[in-house]
Design an enzyme around this catalytic site. Sequence first.
Site, mmCIF file in Angstrom:
data_model
loop_
_atom_site.group_PDB
_atom_site.id
_atom_site.type_symbol
_atom_site.label_atom_id
_atom_site.label_comp_id
_atom_site.label_asym_id
_atom_site.label_seq_id
_atom_site.Cartn_x
_atom_site.Cartn_y
_atom_site.Cartn_z
ATOM 1 N N ASN A 13 -0.574 6.077 9.427
ATOM 2 C CA ASN A 13 -0.344 4.641 9.302
ATOM 3 C C ASN A 13 0.404 4.282 8.018
ATOM 4 O O ASN A 13 0.852 3.149 7.875
ATOM 5 C CB ASN A 13 -1.666 3.869 9.377
ATOM 6 C CG ASN A 13 -1.990 3.447 10.801
ATOM 7 O OD1 ASN A 13 -1.131 3.484 11.671
ATOM 8 N ND2 ASN A 13 -3.224 3.051 11.030
ATOM 9 N N TYR A 14 0.492 5.231 7.076
ATOM 10 C CA TYR A 14 1.349 4.995 5.910
ATOM 11 C C TYR A 14 2.613 5.832 6.126
ATOM 12 O O TYR A 14 2.949 6.710 5.345
ATOM 13 C CB TYR A 14 0.623 5.371 4.611
ATOM 14 C CG TYR A 14 -0.601 4.519 4.325
ATOM 15 C CD1 TYR A 14 -0.694 3.225 4.843
ATOM 16 C CD2 TYR A 14 -1.656 4.985 3.552
ATOM 17 C CE1 TYR A 14 -1.811 2.435 4.599
ATOM 18 C CE2 TYR A 14 -2.773 4.188 3.301
ATOM 19 C CZ TYR A 14 -2.842 2.919 3.835
ATOM 20 O OH TYR A 14 -3.949 2.132 3.594
ATOM 21 N N ARG A 15 3.273 5.540 7.191
ATOM 22 C CA ARG A 15 4.374 6.376 7.662
ATOM 23 C C ARG A 15 5.422 6.617 6.577
ATOM 24 O O ARG A 15 5.810 5.694 5.858
ATOM 25 C CB ARG A 15 5.045 5.741 8.866
ATOM 26 C CG ARG A 15 6.023 6.690 9.547
ATOM 27 C CD ARG A 15 6.828 6.020 10.590
ATOM 28 N NE ARG A 15 6.045 5.342 11.607
ATOM 29 C CZ ARG A 15 5.391 5.927 12.585
ATOM 30 N NH1 ARG A 15 5.409 7.240 12.693
ATOM 31 N NH2 ARG A 15 4.737 5.214 13.481
ATOM 32 N N TYR A 71 -1.186 10.295 5.801
ATOM 33 C CA TYR A 71 -1.826 9.386 6.760
ATOM 34 C C TYR A 71 -0.750 8.709 7.610
ATOM 35 O O TYR A 71 0.134 8.029 7.085
ATOM 36 C CB TYR A 71 -2.644 8.361 5.963
ATOM 37 C CG TYR A 71 -3.252 7.235 6.761
ATOM 38 C CD1 TYR A 71 -3.748 7.434 8.045
ATOM 39 C CD2 TYR A 71 -3.359 5.967 6.212
ATOM 40 C CE1 TYR A 71 -4.316 6.389 8.759
ATOM 41 C CE2 TYR A 71 -3.939 4.912 6.914
ATOM 42 C CZ TYR A 71 -4.403 5.143 8.193
ATOM 43 O OH TYR A 71 -4.968 4.107 8.902
#
Length: 511
Positions: free
Chosen positions: A451-453, A449
């Site tokens: 945004n959970y880089r 994901y």
Amino acid sequence: WVTSNSDSDNFLQCLSLFSQPSIPVSKIIYTPNTSSYSSILQSSIQNLRFLSPTTPKPQLIVKPLHESHIQGAVICSKKHGMHIRVRSGGHDYEGLSYMSDIPFIIVDLFNLQSISVNTEDNTAWVQAGATLGELYYRIAEKSRTHGFPAGSCPTVGVGGHFSGGGFGTMLRKYGLAADNVIDAHLVDVNGKILNRESMGEDLFWAIRGGGGASFGVIISWKIKLVAVPPTVTVFRVEKSLEQDATKLVHRWQYVADKLHEDLYINVVIGVENGKQKGERTIQVTFGSLFLGDVKELLPLMEKDFSELGLERQDCIEMNWIESVLYFAGISEEESLNVLLDRVRQSNDSFKAKSDYVKEPISEIGLEGIWKVFLEEETPIMILSPYGGKMSEISDSETPFPHRKGYIYEIQYLTYWEEVTEASKKHIDWIRRLYSYLTPYVSKSPRASYLNYRDLDLGRNNIGNTSYTQASVWGIKYFNNNFKRLVRVKTMVDPSNFFRNEQSIPPLLSWG
Ligand code: FDA
């Protein structure tokens, strides 16, 4: 790309052409010589891993008070060869919004945080520097039956969050934040302000899940508000291994994505001290938001997940905005004003990773996770169920591709206090867990994901990066949508002005 002081001076001169008489450029520029430079730089940094003395610092911070300042920052940095990083809420897991290995400046949208909510047509305009907490607060101020399906942490910025997807406790009913964006204003690489119509559907598609940082500077989003009932129900049920936590998590995997779409039950796994001195044990918490009252919830639970043994007294009825505080871990005693608080909540360093599960993990597999968990000091794993609306939206509707067929997402993190040699030990641990999970999670691609880089997935070169090289991480975040993102990037920013360690490369910059 090495910029000199004269580049900075030229940049400042250029920028002054974009400031209004009422706002001199000195009001929006912070250099290392400005007394507030450090506090501004640090103000929204969430991951203390990137707050060490050796972390590269910006040559300048531009803190726009007006859209024209963003236009100026883009035009002038392009003209004078400055590299920019754009920051909204500063929650990037790898610090990409305020850190770079090459000389850079930050455009910090902190001051652009206005929100206007329209409950007549169920929409709102939100500026990129606003936080989720501010957005939820402003919606609740106008109505207790409107809400928005985005993340749980109030200090997350909408600039990064919506552009990378954004999910929270209402995703099974309403999808991602990005699925509910209906218009946007953005400054493009030429310094022009575009809206949905003038940017065109390709670029509008790309910024709703593909990460804004590759495509321009998002000034504001127009979002569709969603309906929430006057009463919602929440619960948190904790189970230890002696209370059959493993069996319950195993069972949860078979029901979590098939439950009624009004019902969201996630699982948080942590390590606690056991009864004996020095003993540590696994603790599992089932946390839920139900969009309805407890009378409706109990029969649903009895029908689909009776094994959890949920009882009336485990449940609390409240309104939606109170559930926002509940899921943010804020005491019910606090007033809603706490949602407006932008002060950093974390005093830790952390490293996180994400995975997706398409086939339930066996009990033996879960027990293996517990074993790896007990090797670490402060690990956390959050299992977030998909299904519902997430399965109805096609994989290519937005760049975020993890839809039908994905049972749940796993986020795992490890926290530690100081940035020391010990950091390596924690990072090694989470990499071990990632490796342990390989047989149990999605394959070809192993999905992640945005945004959970996670820079472990791969990173671009400082110079040009080829399509093939960027595919290594790009396919994991975007699967088949990666190709279209590259096409859009090539169209809107062929010179790769907007770039970072995991930005979409244009085809022309093949190295
Ligand atoms: P930040 O400002 O660091 O930006 C992140 C990225 O977006 C950077 O690449 C940046 O350059 C770019 N960007 C930011 N503003 C931009 C703009 N205006 N235009 C163009 N590019 C821009 N996620 C989730 O889905 N659900 C959740 O519940 C949570 N919860 C959560 C809690 C905590 C404590 C953290 C630290 C993070 C989360 N997240 C999350 C992850 C979060 O969604 C992710 O880190 C977002 O990118 C954060 O957006 P910010 O604007 O805060 O970050």
